[in-house]
Design an enzyme around this catalytic site. Sequence first.
Site, PDB file in Angstrom:
ATOM      1  N   GLY A  28     -22.276  -0.493 -51.932  1.00 49.18           N
ATOM      2  CA  GLY A  28     -22.758  -1.240 -53.096  1.00 49.18           C
ATOM      3  C   GLY A  28     -21.658  -1.655 -54.062  1.00 49.18           C
ATOM      4  O   GLY A  28     -21.933  -2.064 -55.183  1.00 49.18           O
TER       5      GLY A  28
ATOM      6  N   SER B 121     -20.995  -2.313 -48.113  1.00 50.04           N
ATOM      7  CA  SER B 121     -20.637  -3.684 -48.515  1.00 50.04           C
ATOM      8  C   SER B 121     -20.437  -4.632 -47.339  1.00 50.04           C
ATOM      9  O   SER B 121     -19.556  -5.496 -47.369  1.00 50.04           O
ATOM     10  CB  SER B 121     -19.389  -3.673 -49.412  1.00 50.04           C
ATOM     11  OG  SER B 121     -19.666  -2.999 -50.632  1.00 50.04           O
TER      12      SER B 121
ATOM     13  N   GLU C  56     -26.364   8.490 -50.986  1.00 49.83           N
ATOM     14  CA  GLU C  56     -27.119   8.457 -52.243  1.00 49.83           C
ATOM     15  C   GLU C  56     -28.032   9.669 -52.350  1.00 49.83           C
ATOM     16  O   GLU C  56     -28.282  10.172 -53.441  1.00 49.83           O
ATOM     17  CB  GLU C  56     -27.913   7.141 -52.349  1.00 49.83           C
ATOM     18  CG  GLU C  56     -26.999   5.973 -52.687  1.00 49.83           C
ATOM     19  CD  GLU C  56     -27.517   4.611 -52.253  1.00 49.83           C
ATOM     20  OE1 GLU C  56     -28.702   4.494 -51.885  1.00 49.83           O
ATOM     21  OE2 GLU C  56     -26.710   3.659 -52.294  1.00 49.83           O
TER      22      GLU C  56
ATOM     23  N   GLU D  58     -20.213   5.673 -43.452  1.00 49.95           N
ATOM     24  CA  GLU D  58     -20.352   4.939 -44.703  1.00 49.95           C
ATOM     25  C   GLU D  58     -19.458   5.573 -45.764  1.00 49.95           C
ATOM     26  O   GLU D  58     -19.872   6.534 -46.432  1.00 49.95           O
ATOM     27  CB  GLU D  58     -21.801   4.988 -45.189  1.00 49.95           C
ATOM     28  CG  GLU D  58     -22.789   4.299 -44.296  1.00 49.95           C
ATOM     29  CD  GLU D  58     -23.991   3.810 -45.084  1.00 49.95           C
ATOM     30  OE1 GLU D  58     -24.260   2.618 -45.043  1.00 49.95           O
ATOM     31  OE2 GLU D  58     -24.630   4.628 -45.772  1.00 49.95           O
TER      32      GLU D  58
ATOM     33  N   HIS E 186     -27.996  10.008 -46.056  1.00 52.48           N
ATOM     34  CA  HIS E 186     -27.371   8.901 -46.798  1.00 52.48           C
ATOM     35  C   HIS E 186     -26.693   9.465 -48.045  1.00 52.48           C
ATOM     36  O   HIS E 186     -27.224  10.368 -48.690  1.00 52.48           O
ATOM     37  CB  HIS E 186     -28.418   7.857 -47.182  1.00 52.48           C
ATOM     38  CG  HIS E 186     -27.785   6.607 -47.715  1.00 52.48           C
ATOM     39  ND1 HIS E 186     -27.295   6.524 -48.998  1.00 52.48           N
ATOM     40  CD2 HIS E 186     -27.528   5.424 -47.127  1.00 52.48           C
ATOM     41  CE1 HIS E 186     -26.769   5.322 -49.165  1.00 52.48           C
ATOM     42  NE2 HIS E 186     -26.903   4.628 -48.057  1.00 52.48           N
TER      43      HIS E 186
ATOM     44  N   GLY F 183     -27.053  -2.583 -46.738  1.00 52.84           N
ATOM     45  CA  GLY F 183     -27.894  -2.440 -47.927  1.00 52.84           C
ATOM     46  C   GLY F 183     -28.132  -3.789 -48.576  1.00 52.84           C
ATOM     47  O   GLY F 183     -28.967  -4.573 -48.122  1.00 52.84           O
ATOM     48  N   GLY F 184     -27.357  -4.086 -49.612  1.00 53.54           N
ATOM     49  CA  GLY F 184     -27.575  -5.291 -50.436  1.00 53.54           C
ATOM     50  C   GLY F 184     -27.792  -6.572 -49.644  1.00 53.54           C
ATOM     51  O   GLY F 184     -28.747  -7.320 -49.912  1.00 53.54           O
TER      52      GLY F 184
ATOM     53  N   ASN G 175     -31.146  -1.414 -44.604  1.00 53.64           N
ATOM     54  CA  ASN G 175     -31.578  -0.326 -45.487  1.00 53.64           C
ATOM     55  C   ASN G 175     -31.946  -0.941 -46.833  1.00 53.64           C
ATOM     56  O   ASN G 175     -31.074  -1.240 -47.648  1.00 53.64           O
ATOM     57  CB  ASN G 175     -30.429   0.690 -45.643  1.00 53.64           C
ATOM     58  CG  ASN G 175     -30.764   1.793 -46.642  1.00 53.64           C
ATOM     59  OD1 ASN G 175     -31.928   1.965 -47.010  1.00 53.64           O
ATOM     60  ND2 ASN G 175     -29.759   2.534 -47.066  1.00 53.64           N
ATOM     61  N   TRP G 176     -33.242  -1.124 -47.042  1.00 56.55           N
ATOM     62  CA  TRP G 176     -33.690  -1.817 -48.252  1.00 56.55           C
ATOM     63  C   TRP G 176     -33.643  -0.929 -49.492  1.00 56.55           C
ATOM     64  O   TRP G 176     -33.893  -1.385 -50.591  1.00 56.55           O
ATOM     65  CB  TRP G 176     -35.098  -2.362 -48.041  1.00 56.55           C
ATOM     66  CG  TRP G 176     -35.134  -3.610 -47.203  1.00 56.55           C
ATOM     67  CD1 TRP G 176     -34.065  -4.345 -46.756  1.00 56.55           C
ATOM     68  CD2 TRP G 176     -36.310  -4.280 -46.719  1.00 56.55           C
ATOM     69  NE1 TRP G 176     -34.504  -5.426 -46.042  1.00 56.55           N
ATOM     70  CE2 TRP G 176     -35.869  -5.416 -45.995  1.00 56.55           C
ATOM     71  CE3 TRP G 176     -37.683  -4.030 -46.826  1.00 56.55           C
ATOM     72  CZ2 TRP G 176     -36.768  -6.299 -45.387  1.00 56.55           C
ATOM     73  CZ3 TRP G 176     -38.570  -4.909 -46.214  1.00 56.55           C
ATOM     74  CH2 TRP G 176     -38.120  -6.027 -45.506  1.00 56.55           C
ATOM     75  N   LYS G 177     -33.425   0.361 -49.303  1.00 58.38           N
ATOM     76  CA  LYS G 177     -33.404   1.301 -50.436  1.00 58.38           C
ATOM     77  C   LYS G 177     -34.678   1.106 -51.277  1.00 58.38           C
ATOM     78  O   LYS G 177     -35.720   0.815 -50.709  1.00 58.38           O
ATOM     79  CB  LYS G 177     -32.116   1.113 -51.234  1.00 58.38           C
ATOM     80  CG  LYS G 177     -30.878   1.138 -50.326  1.00 58.38           C
ATOM     81  CD  LYS G 177     -29.586   1.223 -51.062  1.00 58.38           C
ATOM     82  CE  LYS G 177     -28.428   1.265 -50.062  1.00 58.38           C
ATOM     83  NZ  LYS G 177     -27.131   1.411 -50.679  1.00 58.38           N
TER      84      LYS G 177
END
Length: 255
Positions: free
Chosen positions: A176, A216, A101, A170, A99, A237-238, A12-14
Amino acid sequence: MTSVRPRLVVANWKMNKTPREAGAFLDEFLALAPSLPEEVDVAIAPAFVALERVGRYLLPTRFRLAAQDVFTESKGAFTGEVSAGMLKDLAVSLTLVGHSERRRDRGEADSDLARKLKRLVEAGISPLYCVGETLDERDAGDTERVLARQMTVLDRFGGSPPPGLCLAYEPVWAIGTGRAASPRMASDAHAFLRSDLSNRYGGGAAESIRILYGGSVTPELAPELFAEEQIDGALVGGASLKVRELGEIVKAAGS
Ligand code: PGA
């Protein structure tokens, strides 16, 4: 322990990577591809504007194109929105819904999420439905109640799951933050979600639905997470922004 379901790792590159940067990533990642375990499914979810570019790279490969979101309606006067049909036209085969966010920052309510799931089903795209509790909710002992409430979004699909449905657990406090859930904590939440699925769809169908962990995930933590039978993959993600890290996580999913 190897999962009974094929593992799935979703990047998930956001709001990261322009189409050009995405292309540079894929030049490198696809060079690495022969060293990755074939039994692990991999999907990349770039920003909408990079979908076409990423799709062109992935088309001749076994990797799947994913989207980070979809709009609640199928077409019309909705400036700035993207429909499930548009995603399908770009060969998107998997799309995130719910998600945290977006629940938090865009005020997405369960009723919106149910409509998004419906649009994806109509378009023949597999939904990756995301659930998870906040830190306050966990500290108050409310994790299972929150997950059960979030799962009610599936109520309107009746007794059979949306085709291709996957879940992602999640915990919001793990996203994150560098503070992943412990494998035990994640595994307990996954087992709870699987029993919810089993109540809805019966044991056989529930056993075939993949439940990913997200929050994470790093190459260092991946092996212990994947040691849990209930963890069928990861939503990353990251760490998915770096070729080496994503590759290591995919490798861990295969071992
Ligand atoms: P993270 O994000 O890996 O950077 O914690 C996961 C996600 O939000 O899907």
